[in-house]
Enzyme design. Structure first.
Site, mmCIF file in Angstrom:
data_model
loop_
_atom_site.group_PDB
_atom_site.id
_atom_site.type_symbol
_atom_site.label_atom_id
_atom_site.label_comp_id
_atom_site.label_asym_id
_atom_site.label_seq_id
_atom_site.Cartn_x
_atom_site.Cartn_y
_atom_site.Cartn_z
ATOM 1 N N ASP A 77 0.733 -0.620 5.309
ATOM 2 C CA ASP A 77 0.078 0.652 5.653
ATOM 3 C C ASP A 77 -1.190 0.806 4.812
ATOM 4 O OD1 ASP A 77 -0.481 3.162 6.699
ATOM 5 O OD2 ASP A 77 0.813 4.199 5.271
ATOM 6 N N ASN A 115 -3.227 -5.699 -6.535
ATOM 7 C CA ASN A 115 -3.995 -5.741 -5.290
ATOM 8 C C ASN A 115 -3.132 -6.483 -4.262
ATOM 9 O OD1 ASN A 115 -5.709 -6.845 -3.214
ATOM 10 N ND2 ASN A 115 -7.457 -6.350 -4.514
ATOM 11 N N CYS A 127 -5.179 2.716 10.393
ATOM 12 C CA CYS A 127 -5.655 4.098 10.496
ATOM 13 C C CYS A 127 -7.160 4.161 10.724
ATOM 14 C CB CYS A 127 -5.254 4.902 9.267
ATOM 15 S SG CYS A 127 -5.928 4.271 7.734
ATOM 16 N N PHE A 135 0.863 -1.195 0.000
ATOM 17 C CA PHE A 135 0.000 0.000 0.000
ATOM 18 C C PHE A 135 0.898 1.243 0.000
ATOM 19 C CE2 PHE A 135 -2.019 -3.398 2.488
ATOM 20 C CZ PHE A 135 -3.220 -3.586 1.817
HETATM 21 N N1 SAH Z 1 1.743 4.153 2.763
HETATM 22 C C1 SAH Z 1 1.209 5.298 2.058
HETATM 23 C C2 SAH Z 1 -0.248 5.547 2.309
HETATM 24 C C3 SAH Z 1 -1.122 4.424 1.924
HETATM 25 S S1 SAH Z 1 -2.729 4.949 1.621
HETATM 26 C C4 SAH Z 1 1.978 6.532 2.422
HETATM 27 O O1 SAH Z 1 2.732 6.505 3.361
HETATM 28 O O2 SAH Z 1 1.784 7.550 1.774
HETATM 29 C C5 SAH Z 1 -3.464 3.546 0.985
HETATM 30 C C6 SAH Z 1 -2.990 3.179 -0.411
HETATM 31 O O3 SAH Z 1 -3.452 1.857 -0.577
HETATM 32 C C7 SAH Z 1 -3.559 3.975 -1.565
HETATM 33 O O4 SAH Z 1 -2.480 4.424 -2.354
HETATM 34 C C8 SAH Z 1 -4.415 2.965 -2.359
HETATM 35 O O5 SAH Z 1 -4.257 3.104 -3.764
HETATM 36 C C9 SAH Z 1 -3.842 1.665 -1.927
HETATM 37 N N2 SAH Z 1 -4.743 0.507 -1.882
HETATM 38 C C10 SAH Z 1 -5.969 0.417 -1.314
HETATM 39 N N3 SAH Z 1 -6.426 -0.850 -1.346
HETATM 40 C C11 SAH Z 1 -5.452 -1.584 -1.949
HETATM 41 C C12 SAH Z 1 -5.306 -2.967 -2.281
HETATM 42 N N4 SAH Z 1 -6.264 -3.845 -1.975
HETATM 43 N N5 SAH Z 1 -4.183 -3.349 -2.877
HETATM 44 C C13 SAH Z 1 -3.205 -2.468 -3.180
HETATM 45 N N6 SAH Z 1 -3.276 -1.163 -2.889
HETATM 46 C C14 SAH Z 1 -4.385 -0.720 -2.293
#
Ligand code: SAH
Length: 400
Positions: free
Chosen positions: A303, A276, A343, A226
């Site tokens: 995250d 994903n 979060c 993420f």
């Molecule tokens: N770690 C990042 C914040 C993550 S926010 C930082 O420090 O800035 C959450 C992120 O997860 C978003 O970019 C979104 O695109 C991604 N996301 C949400 N669900 C997801 C999934 N199932 N698989 C991969 N990415 C995902």
């Protein structure tokens, strides 16, 4: 001031306010002494007519009054200047080197309904209550006086505005600005678009944790799940990680992250994959019969976004958290570290750790907790206002 409409509270309803919470729900109100228009300032008294403070009134919102001050003050430009300067002083004390940070975090800074982010020389404002939205001119004047910013942008597209009867709004309120900006976090450069990006642009609440987690990355193979714009990934490379792989389902975020890596001269050691995370981790941890999974990471960062926006879906969220932790543990070498964040306000630190322990049991891992994380100090936690605390995280070493 005495001409202000007065909101009288029911017996027993003043305690929470006296303890520091600023919200008054409809059910706590005995009566109004005079009609108040939505968005107006009212004074609040307990059932014995003792003065408790002044705040914004909105009959359309579940939160009828948001307390702004415990004194009899005018809610004018001077009020906002004083409040914003006090909030700024907290950041200067706890994040002295930061050039981009959240200046005002609503209830955390006793300005319910107002968020102000500073991205270098540009400010981004969000007003989520009717009263705050109406005072935008005074707020902007105060911000101009304190910061003399290049531009002030409004990112008012939050769901919470609907509960206050406010429409979406997005645009440049003052100065000239196209949207694109290079933001520095801990000295690393991040391209961002403040008019179209997630939230108000970047996730500022992890600024302090980027540094701390990067401190665990030296020399190791790192997986950042993420990853969004590559916050953890890039800090890990700079801190000396041997190799970092980052996963996010947004191709756009990954393209921006790759650009950030290049801009910082860190591109060689980091790769970004669009997938994903659930599917990716599953594929990486699924083995053929008699095939043994060989753990290959020294540090895994999880995250994710909040898997739950309400109490009712906490069960599903917990299953999601458990699954990614279980699979992440299977990919970690003995002695490796799992740095993980949650979060969701509805999952507290105890519950979050319990889910991780359930996953550890299934993975037959024993964990040593080596760090506890919270939101960066520009998102202050006021324990008397539980809603101000939402981000929690841990680092666990895999003992065996
Ligand atoms: N770690 C990042 C914040 C993550 S926010 C930082 O420090 O800035 C959450 C992120 O997860 C978003 O970019 C979104 O695109 C991604 N996301 C949400 N669900 C997801 C999934 N199932 N698989 C991969 N990415 C995902």
């Amino acid at each position: 001031m005495d001409t202000l409409p007065t909101v009288l509270l029911r017996p027993g309803e003043a305690d929470r306010l006296i303890a520091g919470h600023p919200w008054i729900y409809q059910g706590s109100i005995l009566r109004l002494t005079a009609p108040a228009a939505d968005g107006d300032v009212v004074q609040v008294k307990d059932h014995r007519q003792r003065f408790l403070g002044v705040g914004f009134f909105n009959s359309k919102s579940k939160i009828n009054v948001r307390l702004l001050s415990r004194e009899r003050v005018e809610i004018d430009q001077t009020f906002f200047e004083t409040g914003i300067r006090a909030a700024l002083a907290v950041r200067q004390r706890h994040l002295p080197a930061a050039t981009s940070f959240r200046v005002v975090n609503a209830e955390s800074d006793f300005l319910s309904g107002l968020i102000v982010d500073k991205y270098e020389d540009v400010l981004v404002v969000q007003t989520s209550s009717l009263g705050m939205d109406r005072r935008k001119p005074e707020i902007l004047a105060a911000l101009q006086k304190i910061f003399s910013p290049r531009a002030i942008v409004e990112r008012n597209e939050m769901a919470s505005r609907k509960f206050e009867g406010l429409p979406d709004a997005n645009g440049v309120l003052a100065g000239t600005f196209e949207g694109e900006l290079i933001v520095k976090l801990n000295g690393l450069k991040f391209f961002t678009n403040l008019l179209t990006g997630h939230k108000t642009g970047l996730y500022l609440d992890q600024q302090a944790n980027y540094q701390r987690v990067a401190g665990l990355a030296k020399g190791g193979q790192v997986l950042d799940c993420f990853s969004f714009l590559g916050g953890f990934a890039l800090h890990a490379v700079r801190a000396g990680a041997a190799r970092v792989h980052a996963i996010d389902q947004s191709a756009e975020a990954n393209a921006a992250a790759a650009r950030n890596a290049a801009e910082n001269g860190l591109a060689e050691k980091v790769s970004f994959e669009t997938a994903n995370v659930f599917d990716w981790l599953k594929a990486q941890t699924t083995t053929a019969p008699h095939e043994k999974l060989i753990p290959r990471f020294d540090l895994v960062v999880l995250d994710p976004p909040s898997f739950t926006r309400n109490r009712a879906s906490v069960g599903d969220a917990l299953r999601g958290y458990k699954e990614i932790h279980l699979r992440a543990m299977k990919l970690l070498k003995t002695g490796g570290t799992l740095a993980t964040f949650c979060c969701s306000h509805h999952v507290d630190a105890n519950l979050f750790q319990q889910v991780i322990l359930d996953a550890a049991y299934d993975a037959r891992c024993l964990l040593r907790r080596v760090a506890v994380f919270t939101q960066s100090p520009d998102h202050p936690v006021i324990p008397a206002i539980p809603e101000t605390e939402y981000l929690k995280g841990f680092a666990f070493e895999i003992v065996r």
